[in-house]
Write a protein that holds these residues in place. Structure first.
Motif, PDB file in Angstrom:
ATOM      1  N   HIS A 199      -8.423  -5.759  -0.018  1.00 45.25           N
ATOM      2  CA  HIS A 199      -7.133  -5.072   0.093  1.00 45.25           C
ATOM      3  C   HIS A 199      -6.533  -4.644  -1.254  1.00 45.25           C
ATOM      4  N   LEU A 200      -6.644  -5.526  -2.268  1.00 50.57           N
ATOM      5  CA  LEU A 200      -5.923  -5.249  -3.508  1.00 50.57           C
ATOM      6  C   LEU A 200      -6.696  -4.363  -4.486  1.00 50.57           C
ATOM      7  N   LEU A 201      -8.018  -4.532  -4.569  1.00 50.88           N
ATOM      8  CA  LEU A 201      -8.794  -3.742  -5.531  1.00 50.88           C
ATOM      9  C   LEU A 201      -8.585  -2.232  -5.371  1.00 50.88           C
ATOM     10  N   PRO A 202      -8.608  -1.692  -4.142  1.00 55.15           N
ATOM     11  CA  PRO A 202      -8.337  -0.254  -4.007  1.00 55.15           C
ATOM     12  C   PRO A 202      -6.953   0.142  -4.520  1.00 55.15           C
TER      13      PRO A 202
ATOM     14  N   LYS B 258       0.831  -1.205   0.000  1.00 54.96           N
ATOM     15  CA  LYS B 258       0.000   0.000   0.000  1.00 54.96           C
ATOM     16  C   LYS B 258       0.868   1.259   0.000  1.00 54.96           C
ATOM     17  N   GLU B 259       1.936   1.243   0.771  1.00 51.72           N
ATOM     18  CA  GLU B 259       2.845   2.398   0.794  1.00 51.72           C
ATOM     19  C   GLU B 259       3.525   2.589  -0.557  1.00 51.72           C
TER      20      GLU B 259
ATOM     21  N   LEU C 249     -13.429  -2.228 -11.880  1.00 52.23           N
ATOM     22  CA  LEU C 249     -12.305  -1.761 -12.687  1.00 52.23           C
ATOM     23  C   LEU C 249     -12.692  -1.285 -14.083  1.00 52.23           C
ATOM     24  N   LEU C 250     -13.829  -1.772 -14.617  1.00 54.01           N
ATOM     25  CA  LEU C 250     -14.179  -1.415 -15.990  1.00 54.01           C
ATOM     26  C   LEU C 250     -14.373   0.082 -16.198  1.00 54.01           C
TER      27      LEU C 250
END
Length: 496
Positions: A267-270, A234-235, A307-308
């Motif tokens: 966690h990953l999508l953002p 994230k950082e 995401l689209l």
């Protein structure tokens, strides 16, 4: 002087490599009698280049040497690792792994490990960073418990080395080092070392560490990855260096299968969305090119919702390479989304790209239409692609008209003879009357490409007369391509 030394070393390395390959062609008894003493003579050379060369030959001479000579060779190698010239010590560090692979296990734990420890404490960082590579090579030769005792402390110390180049090398090699020491020491000792590298002060070290994040997570369980690695990721996604963000974007999509669906969504999508909107185009490109890895984990419905919209926005990105990456991903996305969703969300974009200002985008858009026609079939293409393409043939700008001709030539083999004759061919023949020579000689090229698709009667009644007329055009290029196409017709007739 420095440039001279570098050139000399390059020549030395080339000669050593050639000699190493040549000696493999010798019969074993000749190699044993002639070659085994060669490293000794070179190691005793006064000029440093001879000693540099010697380091690269020990691993070839050692296996065929008698026991007495083997003892001497190990002793000489130890001396070379303590040579006054850094270039000699660098060569010794570089070749240590090869030499160690030929040494008997009993001497590996004593002589070789002693040499290795000397190299890891060298005052030159250029020597220490080469010793990092030795860590991975030696780790594969040692028993797991010996690896933990001798290699692991060195790796941990190197990850905090005062030289960023040494830390960079550790970041590059850490995944291989983890395989050498095993899972448990990795979790207890190497995870904290890797976290330090991900948060290193030097951008080059963070780049190397970020590029290995997915590989490193694969050897951890998802809980450890989420607890220790994900906060660093994230950082890094908002790192001040665009190259760090780009390195992260090139591998982060691979974390989705490792973490699983729930963790990816939470966690990953953002992070993906953040990187998709990054100001640096390479970051966005790296995310776009790996979207299929996320789709396999979270499914197309969630992918399209989250995401689209960002993908559609990137389809009009100001950097043409980003638009190009989106176009190349469209057929895969279309196959995953299905016909209905594609028509609603992305169909208009595919036509819009045909009139882009950049040639590479227009050409990719034409190829994209062909791939979509193959994916969804001629009937769908006849309803959704062909009419819109043919409407653009009268565009005022000749470059866009050329793109339409290109699209027609690509679509014709997919659409088949009937649709080509009834819909596509008349448009091409009409374009042969265009006032721009570039259009006319492209018409000749397209007509030539249609010869194998349509019936012979259509060739004689429609294509040949158009080409004959173009063959009398004032422009030399138009005449050349028209005559070339006419020769193709004659060749087809003769062969049939």
């Amino acid at each position: 002087m420095i440039i001279y030394c570098v050139i000399v070393c390059m020549l030395v390395y080339a000669c050593v490599n050639s000699l190493s390959m040549a000696i493999l062609l010798f019969p074993l008894f000749l190699a044993a009698t002639w070659f085994t003493s060669y490293p000794q003579r070179l190691a005793a050379g006064e000029w440093f280049t001879a000693r540099v060369s010697a380091c690269g030959l020990f691993h070839i001479a050692y296996p065929s040497a008698p026991d007495m000579l083997k003892t001497e060779l190990r002793s000489i190698y130890t001396q070379l690792c303590q040579d006054d010239m850094p270039m000699v010590r660098r060569s010794a560090a570089t070749n240590l792994g090869k030499f160690a692979a030929t040494v008997e296990p009993a001497h590996l734990k004593t002589d070789i490990m002693s040499i290795f420890e000397d190299l890891t404490q060298d005052d030159q960082d250029s020597v220490r960073l080469l010793a990092v590579e030795g860590c991975a090579a030696l780790g594969k030769l040692l028993e797991p418990q010996d690896c933990v005792a001798h290699i692991l402390p060195v790796i941990v110390n190197f990850s905090q080395d005062k030289s960023w180049r040494v830390r960079y090398m550790v970041a590059n090699q850490l995944y291989e080092l983890c395989e050498a020491v095993g899972p448990e020491p990795t979790r207890t000792d190497l995870v904290p070392a890797y976290v330090r590298l991900l948060r290193d002060n030097e951008a080059e070290v963070r780049i190397a560490a970020a590029g290995k994040v997915t590989k490193f997570c694969r050897i951890l369980n998802p809980e450890l990855a989420i607890q220790h690695i994900l906060p660093c990721v994230k950082e890094l996604s908002s790192d001040s260096s665009q190259h760090v963000r780009s390195a992260l974007a090139s591998v982060i999509m691979g974390m989705a299968p490792v973490l699983g669906k729930d963790a990816t969504i939470e966690h990953l999508l953002p992070i993906f969305l953040s990187l998709l909107k990054d100001e640096f185009p390479d970051v966005r490109l790296n995310i776009i090119s790996k979207l299929d890895q996320v789709n396999q984990v979270i499914g197309i419905d969630l992918l399209s919702q989250s995401l689209l919209p960002a993908i559609v926005e990137l389809a009009e990105d100001r950097h043409w390479r980003v638009r190009l990456a989106i176009i190349e991903y469209i057929p895969l996305l279309a196959s995953q989304l299905g016909v209905g969703f594609f028509d609603d969300k992305l169909g208009a974009l595919c036509m819009q790209w045909l009139q882009d200002k950049v040639y590479s985008i227009r050409d990719a858009a034409a190829n994209n239409l062909k791939r979509l026609a193959e994916e969804f079939g001629p009937d769908w293409a006849m309803q959704h692609i062909v009419p819109q393409v043919l409407d653009m043939v009268n565009n005022p700008h000749y470059l866009y008209r050329m793109t339409i001709l290109r699209a027609v030539s690509l679509l014709a083999p997919v659409m088949g003879s009937d649709i080509t004759c009834s819909k596509l061919l008349p448009v091409v023949v009409l374009a042969s009357k265009d006032r721009v020579p570039n259009i006319k000689f492209n018409v000749a090229k397209v007509l030539q490409s249609l010869i194998p698709i349509v019936d012979q009667s259509v060739v004689e009644k429609t294509i040949r007369p158009s080409l004959v007329e173009l063959g009398e055009d004032p422009d030399v290029d138009v005449r050349f391509f028209a005559n070339q196409a006419l020769q193709s017709i004659d060749h087809v007739m003769m062969s049939s």
